[in-house]
Design a protein around this motif. Structure first.
Motif, PDB file in Angstrom:
ATOM      1  N   ILE A  32       0.822  -1.216   0.000  1.00 58.21           N
ATOM      2  CA  ILE A  32       0.000   0.000   0.000  1.00 58.21           C
ATOM      3  C   ILE A  32       0.854   1.264   0.000  1.00 58.21           C
ATOM      4  O   ILE A  32       0.528   2.230  -0.680  1.00 58.21           O
ATOM      5  N   ILE A  33       1.972   1.269   0.707  1.00 63.27           N
ATOM      6  CA  ILE A  33       2.749   2.516   0.793  1.00 63.27           C
ATOM      7  C   ILE A  33       3.657   2.742  -0.409  1.00 63.27           C
ATOM      8  O   ILE A  33       4.115   3.859  -0.627  1.00 63.27           O
ATOM      9  N   GLN A  34       3.900   1.724  -1.210  1.00 63.70           N
ATOM     10  CA  GLN A  34       4.808   1.863  -2.349  1.00 63.70           C
ATOM     11  C   GLN A  34       4.061   2.244  -3.620  1.00 63.70           C
ATOM     12  O   GLN A  34       4.181   1.600  -4.658  1.00 63.70           O
ATOM     13  N   MET A  35       3.317   3.340  -3.559  1.00 67.52           N
ATOM     14  CA  MET A  35       2.547   3.784  -4.719  1.00 67.52           C
ATOM     15  C   MET A  35       3.420   4.671  -5.611  1.00 67.52           C
ATOM     16  O   MET A  35       4.266   5.405  -5.125  1.00 67.52           O
ATOM     17  N   PRO A  36       3.181   4.619  -6.918  1.00 67.91           N
ATOM     18  CA  PRO A  36       3.966   5.457  -7.830  1.00 67.91           C
ATOM     19  C   PRO A  36       3.556   6.928  -7.721  1.00 67.91           C
ATOM     20  O   PRO A  36       2.443   7.229  -7.262  1.00 67.91           O
ATOM     21  N   PRO A  37       4.425   7.839  -8.145  1.00 72.62           N
ATOM     22  CA  PRO A  37       4.083   9.265  -8.120  1.00 72.62           C
ATOM     23  C   PRO A  37       2.764   9.528  -8.861  1.00 72.62           C
ATOM     24  O   PRO A  37       2.513   8.958  -9.914  1.00 72.62           O
ATOM     25  N   GLY A  38       1.941  10.368  -8.258  1.00 73.70           N
ATOM     26  CA  GLY A  38       0.668  10.732  -8.865  1.00 73.70           C
ATOM     27  C   GLY A  38      -0.508   9.898  -8.406  1.00 73.70           C
ATOM     28  O   GLY A  38      -1.658  10.244  -8.670  1.00 73.70           O
ATOM     29  N   ILE A  39      -0.256   8.791  -7.739  1.00 73.87           N
ATOM     30  CA  ILE A  39      -1.327   7.907  -7.259  1.00 73.87           C
ATOM     31  C   ILE A  39      -1.137   7.696  -5.748  1.00 73.87           C
ATOM     32  O   ILE A  39      -0.759   6.615  -5.289  1.00 73.87           O
ATOM     33  N   PRO A  40      -1.379   8.737  -4.934  1.00 74.11           N
ATOM     34  CA  PRO A  40      -1.148   8.582  -3.499  1.00 74.11           C
ATOM     35  C   PRO A  40      -2.246   7.777  -2.811  1.00 74.11           C
ATOM     36  O   PRO A  40      -3.404   7.818  -3.217  1.00 74.11           O
ATOM     37  N   VAL A  41      -1.841   7.039  -1.802  1.00 69.44           N
ATOM     38  CA  VAL A  41      -2.756   6.376  -0.887  1.00 69.44           C
ATOM     39  C   VAL A  41      -2.249   6.681   0.515  1.00 69.44           C
ATOM     40  O   VAL A  41      -1.118   6.320   0.857  1.00 69.44           O
ATOM     41  N   ALA A  42      -3.053   7.378   1.304  1.00 69.77           N
ATOM     42  CA  ALA A  42      -2.696   7.578   2.707  1.00 69.77           C
ATOM     43  C   ALA A  42      -2.752   6.205   3.364  1.00 69.77           C
ATOM     44  O   ALA A  42      -3.645   5.407   3.062  1.00 69.77           O
ATOM     45  N   THR A  43      -1.809   5.913   4.217  1.00 67.46           N
ATOM     46  CA  THR A  43      -1.751   4.580   4.809  1.00 67.46           C
ATOM     47  C   THR A  43      -1.635   4.669   6.313  1.00 67.46           C
ATOM     48  O   THR A  43      -0.829   5.443   6.828  1.00 67.46           O
ATOM     49  N   VAL A  44      -2.437   3.887   7.004  1.00 66.76           N
ATOM     50  CA  VAL A  44      -2.366   3.795   8.461  1.00 66.76           C
ATOM     51  C   VAL A  44      -1.640   2.500   8.818  1.00 66.76           C
ATOM     52  O   VAL A  44      -1.273   1.722   7.940  1.00 66.76           O
ATOM     53  N   GLY A  45      -1.441   2.271  10.086  1.00 68.87           N
ATOM     54  CA  GLY A  45      -0.748   1.073  10.533  1.00 68.87           C
ATOM     55  C   GLY A  45      -1.536  -0.198  10.249  1.00 68.87           C
ATOM     56  O   GLY A  45      -2.728  -0.166   9.926  1.00 68.87           O
ATOM     57  N   VAL A  46      -0.861  -1.312  10.382  1.00 67.73           N
ATOM     58  CA  VAL A  46      -1.482  -2.617  10.178  1.00 67.73           C
ATOM     59  C   VAL A  46      -2.691  -2.756  11.099  1.00 67.73           C
ATOM     60  O   VAL A  46      -2.606  -2.474  12.300  1.00 67.73           O
ATOM     61  N   ASN A  47      -3.810  -3.145  10.513  1.00 68.70           N
ATOM     62  CA  ASN A  47      -5.096  -3.284  11.204  1.00 68.70           C
ATOM     63  C   ASN A  47      -5.589  -1.965  11.805  1.00 68.70           C
ATOM     64  O   ASN A  47      -6.396  -1.965  12.722  1.00 68.70           O
ATOM     65  N   GLY A  48      -5.128  -0.843  11.285  1.00 68.79           N
ATOM     66  CA  GLY A  48      -5.455   0.466  11.833  1.00 68.79           C
ATOM     67  C   GLY A  48      -6.725   1.087  11.281  1.00 68.79           C
ATOM     68  O   GLY A  48      -6.745   2.282  10.953  1.00 68.79           O
TER      69      GLY A  48
END
Length: 168
Positions: free
Chosen positions: A101-117
């Motif tokens: 989830i956190i390794q998104m390419p430039p231009g396609i952001p995904v905010a990411t919370v902690g595991v099971n968060g």
């Protein structure tokens, strides 16, 4: 009542994690919807959902997924709405999902919370909505103030715990 937040999960087996987001949104009186969609098993349905979400009044999407965890990124690629990814603990204690989830390419952001968060994802979604809604902002401020009160109460209770060598 129309939903402002959409909670999507890759499988209904993710519901025990994602229900924390449901409960928080419910407590904050934020209308939401919950659906299971799979980036791998139902890609056409994911595409349709992502492309139609904004037009249906959705403001924020919370997407939970485990293992390969493609769902949040696939949704983010097809919408301009903010997407919050919730990595679900699975094979590698959720590390596999988190990294996906956190390794998104430039231009396609995904905010990411902690595991099971999922609860933090819901709080973040409410913070986004509160930017344009003073009633939601007031409920959120009340919730956040209550967090401090819980810690103060816990410290009072800890002060009553006695040990021979405890100094406070």
């Amino acid at each position: 009542m129309k939903p402002s937040v959409s909670i999507i999960m890759g499988s209904t087996s993710d519901m025990p994690v994602m229900e924390k987001a449901c409960k928080f949104l419910n407590d904050m009186r934020i209308p939401f919807e919950v659906n299971a969609l799979s980036a791998h098993r139902t890609p056409q349905a994911v595409e349709q959902f992502a492309k139609e979400a904004k037009g249906r009044g959705i403001k924020v999407i919370i997407a939970g997924a485990g293992m390969a965890a493609a769902l949040p990124g696939v949704i983010a690629a097809m919408t301009t709405l903010p997407v919050i990814g919730v990595p679900i603990k699975g094979m590698l204690d959720g590390l596999d999902a988190m990294l996906s989830i956190i390794q998104m390419p430039p231009g396609i952001p995904v905010a990411t919370v902690g595991v099971n968060g999922a609860m933090n994802a819901a709080i973040l979604a409410v913070e986004m909505i509160a930017l344009a809604d003073e009633d939601v902002a007031a409920r959120l401020a009340e919730y956040k103030a209550g967090l401090g009160a819980k810690i103060e109460k816990a410290n009072k209770e800890l002060a009553e715990v006695k040990y021979d060598f405890k100094t406070n």
